[in-house]
Design an enzyme around this catalytic site. Sequence first.
Site, PDB file in Angstrom:
ATOM      1  N   TYR A   1       0.820  -1.208   0.000  1.00 43.37           N
ATOM      2  CA  TYR A   1       0.000   0.000   0.000  1.00 43.37           C
ATOM      3  C   TYR A   1       0.857   1.261   0.000  1.00 43.37           C
ATOM      4  CZ  TYR A   1      -3.068   3.682   1.806  1.00 43.37           C
ATOM      5  OH  TYR A   1      -3.753   4.874   1.986  1.00 43.37           O
ATOM      6  N   HIS A   2       1.873   1.289   0.885  1.00 43.95           N
ATOM      7  CA  HIS A   2       2.645   2.527   0.978  1.00 43.95           C
ATOM      8  C   HIS A   2       3.509   2.751  -0.252  1.00 43.95           C
ATOM      9  CE1 HIS A   2       6.328   0.335   2.208  1.00 43.95           C
ATOM     10  NE2 HIS A   2       6.973   1.455   1.985  1.00 43.95           N
ATOM     11  N   HIS A   3       3.952   1.656  -0.928  1.00 42.84           N
ATOM     12  CA  HIS A   3       4.706   1.816  -2.168  1.00 42.84           C
ATOM     13  C   HIS A   3       3.823   2.437  -3.257  1.00 42.84           C
ATOM     14  CE1 HIS A   3       8.519   0.209  -1.112  1.00 42.84           C
ATOM     15  NE2 HIS A   3       8.128  -1.040  -0.950  1.00 42.84           N
TER      16      HIS A   3
END
Length: 290
Positions: A165-167
């Site tokens: 998700y954060h990527h």
Amino acid sequence: MNNRTGCEDPYLNYVISRRPFGWNFTDPPVFLPFDFEKVDPFYWVSLMETNWKVAFYAAAVYIFVIFGLQNYMKSRPPFELRKLLFIWNLSLGIFSVIGFVRYVPGFLFVLNQPNGFYKSICVKDGMDVPTGFWTLLFAFSKFWELGDTILIVLRKRRLVLIQYYHHVVTMIVVWIVGPLVEPIARWYTVLNFFVHSLMYPYFSLRAIGIRVPVFIANLITFLQLSQMIIGFTVNMTSLYHQQIGNDCVRYPISIQAFSLVYGSFIFLFGKLFYDSVIKSGRRRTEKKLL
């Protein structure tokens, strides 16, 4: 401080005299640029502006690949990949260390001015060539970092939401708002370089079986959470300056995007910090007492 014009270096004369994107350049530069840092910022920012959809395409391919690979690996043994994992993390670590070293002098130069904190998030002032170059590399490195998750899947390690998700979210937001060339971007960039300059070398040591003290891992998790809290705070501070009538170079789409991004990151990294530091630390303490 003033604009540097008529300088001997043709590149600096070209860039600074045009005051790219409304920025004022430091005179003299905080750090003299290396030749490889003398790229055309107009070209690269225009490239990002006209190709912002590339981040969405990359995100779609990335999600398809990691979940496709995960399904493919279900009936197959995991790959070891120790050497590759070591080289991968070490290369990202070296990149982040160099980026931080080249970036932080210009960042501190602005902070040390009168009203430095306000200027650092709201005023297009204090730019130099190394800062501009490494900001561009920061944006492009978001594609490079996607490989982290692929290595996790190939090794059949547990894949959790925060890892992909954060990527995806970071890459998309950076490519949407990057061409706006906002002053606050220096905060997001320097924080990212700093945390990654510790995180990736740590991962590289773990990849080759070197035991690292637990407190180092806990410190990195704490710094990750702190990065998200600081990012959210400076974003809200810039909105506050706009609300009280101060000049602040921020755009609604950027404020809204980073509010969502950092808000969700605080939740996810807060949970990670609780689970891996507070909760596990409590368990270790309870074991010692038994």
